[in-house]
Design a protein around this motif. Structure first.
Motif, PDB file in Angstrom:
ATOM      1  N   TRP A  54      -1.591   0.210 -12.649  1.00  0.00           N
ATOM      2  CA  TRP A  54      -2.900   1.119 -12.220  1.00  0.00           C
ATOM      3  C   TRP A  54      -2.953   0.862 -10.728  1.00  0.00           C
ATOM      4  O   TRP A  54      -2.044   0.214  -9.840  1.00  0.00           O
ATOM      5  CB  TRP A  54      -4.151   0.210 -12.501  1.00  0.00           C
ATOM      6  N   VAL A  55      -3.512   1.790  -9.978  1.00  0.00           N
ATOM      7  CA  VAL A  55      -3.746   2.061  -8.455  1.00  0.00           C
ATOM      8  C   VAL A  55      -5.087   2.353  -8.176  1.00  0.00           C
ATOM      9  O   VAL A  55      -5.888   3.384  -8.901  1.00  0.00           O
ATOM     10  CB  VAL A  55      -2.935   3.006  -8.135  1.00  0.00           C
ATOM     11  N   MET A  56      -5.652   1.511  -7.194  1.00  0.00           N
ATOM     12  CA  MET A  56      -6.919   1.896  -6.796  1.00  0.00           C
ATOM     13  C   MET A  56      -6.934   2.386  -5.477  1.00  0.00           C
ATOM     14  O   MET A  56      -6.583   1.994  -4.439  1.00  0.00           O
ATOM     15  CB  MET A  56      -7.908   0.338  -6.597  1.00  0.00           C
ATOM     16  N   LEU A  57      -7.588   3.540  -5.297  1.00  0.00           N
ATOM     17  CA  LEU A  57      -7.464   4.571  -4.198  1.00  0.00           C
ATOM     18  C   LEU A  57      -9.030   4.320  -3.707  1.00  0.00           C
ATOM     19  O   LEU A  57      -9.945   4.665  -4.170  1.00  0.00           O
ATOM     20  CB  LEU A  57      -6.996   5.912  -4.475  1.00  0.00           C
ATOM     21  N   ILE A  58      -8.853   4.051  -2.154  1.00  0.00           N
ATOM     22  CA  ILE A  58     -10.417   4.014  -1.607  1.00  0.00           C
ATOM     23  C   ILE A  58     -10.582   4.994  -0.374  1.00  0.00           C
ATOM     24  O   ILE A  58      -9.679   4.807   0.779  1.00  0.00           O
ATOM     25  CB  ILE A  58     -10.524   2.324  -1.344  1.00  0.00           C
ATOM     26  N   TYR A  59     -11.350   5.747  -0.499  1.00  0.00           N
ATOM     27  CA  TYR A  59     -11.508   6.714   0.897  1.00  0.00           C
ATOM     28  C   TYR A  59     -12.823   6.352   1.358  1.00  0.00           C
ATOM     29  O   TYR A  59     -14.122   6.256   0.833  1.00  0.00           O
ATOM     30  CB  TYR A  59     -11.712   8.144   0.260  1.00  0.00           C
ATOM     31  N   SER A  82      -3.226   8.539 -15.736  1.00  0.00           N
ATOM     32  CA  SER A  82      -2.122   9.219 -15.289  1.00  0.00           C
ATOM     33  C   SER A  82      -0.959   8.591 -15.691  1.00  0.00           C
ATOM     34  O   SER A  82      -0.881   7.287 -15.688  1.00  0.00           O
ATOM     35  CB  SER A  82      -2.252   9.829 -13.926  1.00  0.00           C
ATOM     36  N   SER A  83       0.104   9.330 -16.180  1.00  0.00           N
ATOM     37  CA  SER A  83       1.410   8.502 -16.403  1.00  0.00           C
ATOM     38  C   SER A  83       2.023   8.195 -14.951  1.00  0.00           C
ATOM     39  O   SER A  83       3.024   7.597 -15.234  1.00  0.00           O
ATOM     40  CB  SER A  83       2.178   9.487 -17.188  1.00  0.00           C
ATOM     41  N   ALA A  84       1.480   8.624 -14.089  1.00  0.00           N
ATOM     42  CA  ALA A  84       2.432   8.623 -12.481  1.00  0.00           C
ATOM     43  C   ALA A  84       2.319   6.829 -12.311  1.00  0.00           C
ATOM     44  O   ALA A  84       3.138   6.538 -11.539  1.00  0.00           O
ATOM     45  CB  ALA A  84       1.405   9.330 -11.397  1.00  0.00           C
ATOM     46  N   VAL A  85       1.297   6.286 -12.729  1.00  0.00           N
ATOM     47  CA  VAL A  85       1.066   4.936 -12.262  1.00  0.00           C
ATOM     48  C   VAL A  85       1.662   3.820 -13.265  1.00  0.00           C
ATOM     49  O   VAL A  85       1.485   2.741 -13.337  1.00  0.00           O
ATOM     50  CB  VAL A  85      -0.416   4.592 -12.111  1.00  0.00           C
ATOM     51  N   CYS A  86       2.248   4.374 -14.286  1.00  0.00           N
ATOM     52  CA  CYS A  86       3.050   3.606 -15.718  1.00  0.00           C
ATOM     53  C   CYS A  86       4.184   3.032 -14.897  1.00  0.00           C
ATOM     54  O   CYS A  86       4.911   3.676 -14.274  1.00  0.00           O
ATOM     55  CB  CYS A  86       3.110   4.403 -16.636  1.00  0.00           C
ATOM     56  N   PRO A  87       4.435   1.849 -15.406  1.00  0.00           N
ATOM     57  CA  PRO A  87       5.653   1.320 -15.058  1.00  0.00           C
ATOM     58  C   PRO A  87       6.920   1.726 -15.678  1.00  0.00           C
ATOM     59  O   PRO A  87       6.981   2.282 -16.588  1.00  0.00           O
ATOM     60  CB  PRO A  87       5.542  -0.399 -15.395  1.00  0.00           C
ATOM     61  N   GLU A  89       0.685  -1.303  -0.168  1.00  0.00           N
ATOM     62  CA  GLU A  89       0.133   0.024  -0.025  1.00  0.00           C
ATOM     63  C   GLU A  89       0.869   1.324  -0.062  1.00  0.00           C
ATOM     64  O   GLU A  89       0.516   2.120  -0.489  1.00  0.00           O
ATOM     65  CB  GLU A  89      -1.027  -0.046   1.323  1.00  0.00           C
ATOM     66  N   SER A  90       1.814   1.235   0.552  1.00  0.00           N
ATOM     67  CA  SER A  90       2.913   2.425   0.820  1.00  0.00           C
ATOM     68  C   SER A  90       3.340   2.433  -0.749  1.00  0.00           C
ATOM     69  O   SER A  90       3.557   3.744  -1.069  1.00  0.00           O
ATOM     70  CB  SER A  90       4.136   2.250   1.848  1.00  0.00           C
ATOM     71  N   LYS A  91       3.805   1.729  -1.303  1.00  0.00           N
ATOM     72  CA  LYS A  91       4.299   1.500  -2.765  1.00  0.00           C
ATOM     73  C   LYS A  91       3.219   2.274  -3.637  1.00  0.00           C
ATOM     74  O   LYS A  91       3.694   3.066  -4.501  1.00  0.00           O
ATOM     75  CB  LYS A  91       4.767   0.387  -3.127  1.00  0.00           C
ATOM     76  N   ALA A  92       2.113   1.773  -3.382  1.00  0.00           N
ATOM     77  CA  ALA A  92       1.097   2.469  -4.480  1.00  0.00           C
ATOM     78  C   ALA A  92       0.700   3.765  -4.022  1.00  0.00           C
ATOM     79  O   ALA A  92       0.534   4.429  -5.175  1.00  0.00           O
ATOM     80  CB  ALA A  92      -0.342   1.499  -4.124  1.00  0.00           C
ATOM     81  N   LEU A  93       0.740   4.101  -2.969  1.00  0.00           N
ATOM     82  CA  LEU A  93       0.702   5.496  -2.507  1.00  0.00           C
ATOM     83  C   LEU A  93       1.687   6.394  -3.202  1.00  0.00           C
ATOM     84  O   LEU A  93       1.643   7.581  -3.598  1.00  0.00           O
ATOM     85  CB  LEU A  93       0.469   5.725  -1.109  1.00  0.00           C
ATOM     86  N   ASN A  94       2.842   5.853  -2.921  1.00  0.00           N
ATOM     87  CA  ASN A  94       4.169   6.774  -3.491  1.00  0.00           C
ATOM     88  C   ASN A  94       4.253   6.817  -4.949  1.00  0.00           C
ATOM     89  O   ASN A  94       4.805   8.090  -5.423  1.00  0.00           O
ATOM     90  CB  ASN A  94       5.441   6.019  -3.028  1.00  0.00           C
ATOM     91  N   ASN A  95       3.356   5.934  -5.903  1.00  0.00           N
ATOM     92  CA  ASN A  95       3.310   5.975  -7.204  1.00  0.00           C
ATOM     93  C   ASN A  95       2.298   7.379  -7.561  1.00  0.00           C
ATOM     94  O   ASN A  95       2.495   8.071  -8.432  1.00  0.00           O
ATOM     95  CB  ASN A  95       2.712   4.879  -7.906  1.00  0.00           C
TER      96      ASN A  95
END
Length: 278
Positions: free
Chosen positions: A118-123, A176-181, A46-52
């Protein structure tokens, strides 16, 4: 009437504070970034996904939606105060009613699920529903997919799933390009050597040409660096190939058959000085 005079320093302080207030309102100043999100279960994935998502922090993403006769505006921010509402990650604003924004999800109750692109963010822990979903707190799910051509795409509302008793949610999407490998270099050692070699040849040709033309004052083909040497390269290569590759005897064959080469050699000169009269 006597005018009040303020020190020049006070004007500077007021001016700086005004600019900071405007920029903070616009979300220009960066806060804690993704560190502001609180994960109930801290994990490395989860920390890695947020850092992306760090490049998307401190930015408001909005979208307007019309449902029947109602119009709503949704504001989303990554680990920040969406629309300036403290603690809100996603809010809903009724454009036709003068009422306070509805908090759909808060970033102090965040879950982050990351994939390869991809990143799935849940609030969770948003404002409770009025009459739907057993009056449970609202929840926002933001699906951020890879798109190398855009830094932050347009936010879209996919659906509001509120036709059940529990576990209702709002679903959003954006690219977003932020989550691209990260694409690693595929150049091999041979390719790198060839590139270096071509660069050295280009430097040699360009530098030699400029030297011959500007310093030596050469004209025409003589401007080519080491022109005399390169002209003889073909002949030197041919001589070397002839010396190494050909194995036949290089002595010329005799002009007539049956006559050896020894017979054709020059006979020693006979001296007849002893026959002269004394």
């Amino acid at each position: 009437m006597k005018l009040l005079r303020f020190p020049r320093r006070s004007f500077v302080v007021l001016w700086v504070l005004s600019i900071q207030l405007v920029l903070c309102r616009m979300g220009v100043f960066a806060g804690d970034g993704t560190k502001a999100c609180k994960l109930p279960f801290q994990s490395e994935s989860e920390s890695k996904a947020l850092n992306n998502l760090e490049p998307l922090a401190n930015q408001n993403f909005t979208v307007d939606v019309t449902v029947n006769t109602s119009s709503y505006r949704y504001v989303f921010q990554v680990c920040g105060n969406a629309g300036g509402v403290p603690g809100a990650g996603v809010i809903q604003i009724n454009l036709k009613a003068q009422e306070k924004p509805t908090v759909i999800g808060r970033y102090d109750s965040t879950k982050a699920i990351g994939g390869s692109d991809w990143v799935m963010l849940i609030y969770s822990n948003g404002d409770p529903y009025d009459n739907h979903c057993n009056k449970e707190p609202r929840k926002a799910i933001i699906m951020i997919s890879c798109d190398k051509n855009t830094e932050a795409g347009k936010l879209t509302v996919v659906l509001e799933d509120n036709k059940k008793q529990n576990d209702c949610f709002y679903l959003f999407e954006m690219d977003s390009s932020a989550v691209c490998p990260v694409v690693q270099s595929r150049l091999s050692a041979g390719s790198i050597i060839l590139i270096i070699g071509f660069c050295l040849v280009a430097i040699y040709l360009i530098g030699g040409f400029l030297y011959q033309r500007l310093i030596v004052g050469a004209k025409g083909m003589e401007q080519f660096p080491n022109y005399a040497f390169w002209v003889e390269v073909g002949n030197l290569t041919a001589d070397g190939c002839d010396f190494v590759c050909r194995s036949r005897n290089r002595e010329e064959a005799p002009a007539y058959r049956g006559v050896t080469s020894e017979a054709l050699e020059e006979e020693p000169e006979e001296r007849d000085d002893h026959l002269l009269p004394m």
